[in-house]
Design an enzyme around this catalytic site. Structure first.
Site, PDB file in Angstrom:
ATOM      1  N   ARG A  64      -8.139  -1.794   8.575  1.00  0.00           N
ATOM      2  CA  ARG A  64      -9.409  -1.105   8.306  1.00  0.00           C
ATOM      3  C   ARG A  64     -10.079  -0.562   9.570  1.00  0.00           C
ATOM      4  O   ARG A  64     -10.612  -1.318  10.379  1.00  0.00           O
ATOM      5  CB  ARG A  64     -10.339  -2.072   7.586  1.00  0.00           C
ATOM      6  CG  ARG A  64     -11.388  -1.397   6.716  1.00  0.00           C
ATOM      7  CD  ARG A  64     -12.114  -2.453   5.908  1.00  0.00           C
ATOM      8  NE  ARG A  64     -12.969  -1.883   4.878  1.00  0.00           N
ATOM      9  CZ  ARG A  64     -13.593  -2.609   3.951  1.00  0.00           C
ATOM     10  NH1 ARG A  64     -13.453  -3.903   3.919  1.00  0.00           N
ATOM     11  NH2 ARG A  64     -14.350  -2.029   3.052  1.00  0.00           N
ATOM     12  N   GLN A  96       0.839  -1.203   0.000  1.00  0.00           N
ATOM     13  CA  GLN A  96       0.000   0.000   0.000  1.00  0.00           C
ATOM     14  C   GLN A  96       0.874   1.253   0.000  1.00  0.00           C
ATOM     15  O   GLN A  96       0.386   2.337  -0.270  1.00  0.00           O
ATOM     16  CB  GLN A  96      -0.881   0.035   1.255  1.00  0.00           C
ATOM     17  CG  GLN A  96      -1.969  -1.009   1.320  1.00  0.00           C
ATOM     18  CD  GLN A  96      -2.648  -1.024   2.680  1.00  0.00           C
ATOM     19  OE1 GLN A  96      -2.454  -1.939   3.471  1.00  0.00           O
ATOM     20  NE2 GLN A  96      -3.454  -0.012   2.988  1.00  0.00           N
ATOM     21  N   THR A 142      -4.538  11.059  10.435  1.00  0.00           N
ATOM     22  CA  THR A 142      -4.510  11.880  11.648  1.00  0.00           C
ATOM     23  C   THR A 142      -3.173  12.629  11.754  1.00  0.00           C
ATOM     24  O   THR A 142      -3.091  13.649  12.416  1.00  0.00           O
ATOM     25  CB  THR A 142      -4.731  11.012  12.896  1.00  0.00           C
ATOM     26  OG1 THR A 142      -3.727  10.001  12.935  1.00  0.00           O
ATOM     27  CG2 THR A 142      -6.105  10.361  12.860  1.00  0.00           C
ATOM     28  N   GLU A 168     -13.254   2.663   5.093  1.00  0.00           N
ATOM     29  CA  GLU A 168     -13.222   2.112   6.445  1.00  0.00           C
ATOM     30  C   GLU A 168     -14.527   2.222   7.232  1.00  0.00           C
ATOM     31  O   GLU A 168     -14.872   1.299   7.972  1.00  0.00           O
ATOM     32  CB  GLU A 168     -12.095   2.782   7.242  1.00  0.00           C
ATOM     33  CG  GLU A 168     -10.734   2.479   6.689  1.00  0.00           C
ATOM     34  CD  GLU A 168      -9.642   3.275   7.370  1.00  0.00           C
ATOM     35  OE1 GLU A 168      -9.596   4.495   7.181  1.00  0.00           O
ATOM     36  OE2 GLU A 168      -8.848   2.676   8.107  1.00  0.00           O
ATOM     37  N   GLU A 175       0.171  -1.748   4.699  1.00  0.00           N
ATOM     38  CA  GLU A 175       0.522  -0.332   4.819  1.00  0.00           C
ATOM     39  C   GLU A 175       1.973  -0.211   5.276  1.00  0.00           C
ATOM     40  O   GLU A 175       2.739   0.564   4.735  1.00  0.00           O
ATOM     41  CB  GLU A 175      -0.427   0.379   5.801  1.00  0.00           C
ATOM     42  CG  GLU A 175      -0.157   1.873   5.876  1.00  0.00           C
ATOM     43  CD  GLU A 175      -1.159   2.666   6.707  1.00  0.00           C
ATOM     44  OE1 GLU A 175      -2.309   2.208   6.880  1.00  0.00           O
ATOM     45  OE2 GLU A 175      -0.793   3.748   7.185  1.00  0.00           O
ATOM     46  N   PHE A 180      -6.138  -4.237   3.297  1.00  0.00           N
ATOM     47  CA  PHE A 180      -6.914  -3.902   4.503  1.00  0.00           C
ATOM     48  C   PHE A 180      -6.065  -3.268   5.600  1.00  0.00           C
ATOM     49  O   PHE A 180      -6.445  -3.295   6.776  1.00  0.00           O
ATOM     50  CB  PHE A 180      -7.650  -5.132   5.050  1.00  0.00           C
ATOM     51  CG  PHE A 180      -8.431  -5.885   4.013  1.00  0.00           C
ATOM     52  CD1 PHE A 180      -9.554  -5.320   3.427  1.00  0.00           C
ATOM     53  CD2 PHE A 180      -8.032  -7.145   3.585  1.00  0.00           C
ATOM     54  CE1 PHE A 180     -10.274  -5.996   2.448  1.00  0.00           C
ATOM     55  CE2 PHE A 180      -8.741  -7.818   2.603  1.00  0.00           C
ATOM     56  CZ  PHE A 180      -9.878  -7.244   2.032  1.00  0.00           C
ATOM     57  N   ARG A 194      -5.708   7.181  16.781  1.00  0.00           N
ATOM     58  CA  ARG A 194      -7.037   7.144  16.176  1.00  0.00           C
ATOM     59  C   ARG A 194      -8.068   6.534  17.137  1.00  0.00           C
ATOM     60  O   ARG A 194      -9.251   6.874  17.102  1.00  0.00           O
ATOM     61  CB  ARG A 194      -7.040   6.428  14.823  1.00  0.00           C
ATOM     62  CG  ARG A 194      -8.299   6.740  14.008  1.00  0.00           C
ATOM     63  CD  ARG A 194      -8.280   6.123  12.615  1.00  0.00           C
ATOM     64  NE  ARG A 194      -7.739   6.983  11.583  1.00  0.00           N
ATOM     65  CZ  ARG A 194      -8.423   7.940  10.957  1.00  0.00           C
ATOM     66  NH1 ARG A 194      -9.684   8.190  11.270  1.00  0.00           N
ATOM     67  NH2 ARG A 194      -7.857   8.655  10.010  1.00  0.00           N
ATOM     68  N   ALA A 225      -6.266   5.124   5.173  1.00  0.00           N
ATOM     69  CA  ALA A 225      -7.059   6.129   5.875  1.00  0.00           C
ATOM     70  C   ALA A 225      -8.330   6.505   5.109  1.00  0.00           C
ATOM     71  O   ALA A 225      -8.887   7.583   5.322  1.00  0.00           O
ATOM     72  CB  ALA A 225      -6.222   7.374   6.187  1.00  0.00           C
TER      73      ALA A 225
END
Ligand code: LUZ
Ligand code: MOS
Length: 756
Positions: free
Chosen positions: A339, A194, A437, A710, A229, A225, A307, A506
């Site tokens: 996710r 990702q 964020t 998400e 990342e 998912f 988060r 995100a």
């Protein structure tokens, strides 16, 4: 065009789509396999590769000693090695890389590596890590107003504990990479990631070469998912290292079992809450301590923890709040993005607190939920003022559209008539903030080439992982230039065309990259208008557009066709290429005071879930999930609906059946699909209804079409509480444990807990 299908669908169905494992191999390609830690914590006393190396066809075995740069892959915190040095911190931690002529040979060699370890105590539980003060970083706390005052204003105060388990990503395509050495020490890495730039930057650090020597190419992923990342990086860096050292192409595709053992998952969380309500059921104070099981290294844990705090109040206005999150370091594989990114874990806890309060007060849960729904201009505990709030609208539309009153009547009747089956119901509102964020990550770029035959190639920083972002990008460009979709091609995601990407994550990928693409389209249009002016009698106030392959002036079709316009522009030596940059405006966040305006906007929705529990066996069926979702103005209903359904089912899996299990030595027990159950066609809701909320949409979203990746996962939380509701209908003595997932075993125990 808003009904355009995922442009990959035909290729996928025919099996023609290309994933890393499908890339035609270069002559001389070698295969890599990881040798990993057999225990969760210990000192490496001795490691002996002699026998493994003697296997015919084994080319080399690499470990940390072979790294020319830094043996460091940590992103947020530099606390993770590519290969273990003297100590191992989790079972499955990479120690060495076997490179062989075939995978079979590498596997044979792996069994022959001899390792001598001094075992040390392994910490696997969050609480134990907390007690030993084993942390990834310092705790974070968000506060709003004074909770001690808030509790004074409360007439009802309840406390409780919750647990939510991890979740296996189970992307269909496992972690995979393939590196080809080029001339002059340059490398090309094909990676199922990702985050192409994370791969590039980390490989540069480990290989000790500048980033520009590394090209990362991503065609598409077979799912991610969040699991790719950060955690696609090590495998890509390993093949790059091997390719650099051997000057040969090196490929590695993890087998499912290795992937499950070696990679991190959604973070399990333990939490304790205290909630205070006044006599009108308004939440006056809410406090939570969150204990995140981060695993053995930071990975993305600090951002995920953050988060959790952002979403700790879900869809409610809470007058005073105090939340602290502890990222607890354990001897498990580093847990990672999944996710929702910590949001679901935060939202579960407030739903639990409300359920507990409702039970103690003997009133329906929805009374408390409804009394506290976020209103326009309410302040989130992180300082952002809620605007264009749609939560009440989705809530009331669910109640009306799906006739909640009638449903509740039928349910009461059903439960009074049936002894062995009970139905339960829940409402689950969701409010999810859109933007990374971490403010500096919210930017993207797009590159567009109009070729002189009129066809278009588009590159962006968006990674296609099954979410259909490429289809959305195609739609943006094709719509803008009024062209048939066959005239626009979405190129691979490649670091030489788009630099310094944030990962596709995100839920913000289509917004960020789509806005950059729109900007590039507009800039090309500006230049094309000059050419139009030479061909048609227009003036500056005329509105020029493109449709059905022709230029429109003030909405009227002209004789000027797209191809002719492009040809003229080319002859006039006008640039038909553009590279544009977009950075989300307005957002900011100050970590020193934990206040700001971190999100471009929020996505809202409400789900109504109905379940039936078999009270003899503890099994259950989900009768229906009925949703009103805030898509803004959906740019592609089919794709967005797919995200809502997929997210919902993934959330239900997390809440009900997916049970990650490690033994006390840190060994993953749920390490295959026979021991780890994911939703299948028999366990999905028998009915899923999704209605779009009518809204004007928000300008910060691409074409006013809100992010959709998400948020729907969190509708799945409703299933947990609907099942609890059914258990209580059978057994009023059920103590309402908040211990997800709600497996049939736990349902059965709840049904007969203090049963009389
Ligand atoms: N990744 C990230 C994410 O780095 N920052 C985020 O805020 C985020 N949110 C959701 C999913 N991935
Ligand atoms: Mo993420 S959890 O990769 O959006």
């Amino acid at each position: 065009m808003s009904s355009m299908k995922n442009k990959d669908s035909i290729g996928h169905v025919r099996g023609e789509s290309i994933f890393v494992d499908d890339i035609n191999l270069r002559e001389g390609t070698l295969h890599a396999l990881v040798f990993d830690a057999p225990i969760a914590h210990g000192i490496i006393k001795k490691i002996d590769y002699t026998e493994a190396k003697s296997v015919k066809g084994v080319i080399k075995i690499l470990d940390y000693k072979d790294i020319p740069g830094k043996n460091q892959i940590g992103g947020i915190i530099p606390d993770e090695t590519l290969f273990a040095e003297n100590e191992v911190h989790f079972m499955g931690q990479p120690i060495a890389l076997i490179i062989a002529e075939t995978l079979a040979i590498a596997k044979k060699a792996r069994q022959l590596i001899k390792i001598d370890l001094e075992e040390m105590p392994a910490v696997t539980s969050t609480k134990e890590a907390f007690e030993k003060a084993s942390f990834i970083n310092a705790p974070r706390t968000f506060t709003l107003n004074d909770t001690s005052k808030g509790f004074e204003e409360s007439v009802y105060i309840f406390t409780g504990e919750t647990f939510t388990n991890g979740q296996e990503h189970l992307y269909l395509e496992t972690q995979a990479s393939y590196t080809i050495p080029l001339e002059n020490g340059n490398l090309k890495i094909f990676s199922s990631t990702q985050g192409p730039t994370s791969v590039q930057a980390t490989a540069a650090r480990v290989l000790n070469i500048p980033m520009h020597k590394i090209e990362v190419e991503v065609n598409r992923l077979g799912g991610a998912f969040g699991g790719k990342e950060d955690q696609a990086t090590p495998w890509a860096v390993m093949t790059a290292l091997a390719a650099q050292i051997l000057n040969k192409p090196v490929k590695m595709v993890l087998e499912r079992h290795d992937d499950m053992r070696m990679t991190g998952k959604r973070h399990p969380y333990e939490s304790s809450f205290k909630i205070g309500l006044d006599k009108n059921l308004k939440i006056k104070a809410y406090e939570v301590d969150f204990y995140q099981n981060s695993g053995a290294a930071a990975d993305l844990s600090p951002a995920i923890a953050e988060r959790t705090l952002f979403h700790a109040t879900n869809s409610y206005y809470v007058k005073s709040a105090k939340f602290t999150v502890y990222s607890c370091k354990t001897n498990l594989p580093p847990n990672t993005a999944f996710r929702g990114f910590g949001g679901p874990q935060g939202m579960f806890v407030i739903e639990a607190a409300i359920a507990k309060a409702a039970k103690e007060l003997n009133i329906p849960v929805r009374k408390i939920q409804e009394a506290n729904l976020l209103q326009e201009n309410d302040e989130f505990p992180y300082g952002q003022i809620a605007k264009q709030v749609e939560i009440s609208n989705t809530w009331h539309q669910v109640k009306e559209t799906y006739d909640l009153a009638k449903k509740e009547k039928e349910l009461t009747l059903f439960n009074s008539k049936n002894q062995n089956y009970k139905k339960g119901i829940s409402l689950m509102p969701i409010t999810f903030g859109i933007s990374f964020t971490n403010t500096p990550m919210n930017h993207a770029r797009a590159l567009i080439h109009v070729y002189h035959d009129g066809s278009i190639g588009v590159s962006t920083g968006a990674v296609e992982m099954g979410q259909s972002v490429n289809t959305k990008m195609l739609q943006i460009a094709a719509q803008f230039f009024g062209l048939n979709e066959s005239k626009v091609k979405i190129e691979t995601t490649n670091t030489t065309r788009i630099a310094n990407m944030s990962p596709s994550a995100a839920s913000a990928t289509a917004d960020l990259n789509g806005k950059a693409l729109l900007k590039a389209c507009n800039q090309i249009k500006e230049r094309l208008i000059k050419v139009v002016a030479e061909k048609l009698p227009i003036n500056g106030s005329d509105d020029i557009n493109f449709q059905n392959n022709f230029v429109l002036v003030n909405g009227k079709r002209t004789s000027l066709a797209w191809e002719d316009l492009i040809k003229s522009a080319f002859i006039k030596r006008i640039s038909l290429s553009e590279h544009a940059h977009y950075a989300t405006p307005k957002i900011h966040f100050d970590k020193a005071i934990e206040k700001g305006h971190p999100f471009a906007y929020h996505v809202y929705g409400t789900a109504l879930t109905t379940v039936t529990v078999d009270c003899i066996r503890g099994t259950y069926e989900i009768d229906s999930v009925e949703i009103v979702h805030d898509f803004g103005k959906s740019m592609n209903k089919g794709i967005d609906m797919g995200q809502v359904e997929g997210g919902l089912v993934q959330g239900i899996g997390w809440m009900t059946m997916e049970e990650i299990s490690y033994d006390e030595q840190g060994r993953l027990l749920s390490n295959s699909l026979s021991g780890y159950k994911v939703p299948d066609i028999f366990s999905v809701p028998k009915e899923i209804k999704v209605e779009a909320l009518e809204t004007k949409g928000v300008d910060m979203a691409i074409l006013k079409s809100k992010a959709v990746g998400e948020p729907p996962l969190m509708y799945g939380i409703g299933t947990y509480f609907a099942i609890q509701n059914a258990i209580t209908a059978f057994n009023p003595n059920y103590s309402l444990a908040f211990d997800a997932p709600m497996t049939p075993e736990k349902v059965l125990m709840g049904l007969y807990e203090n049963y009389s």
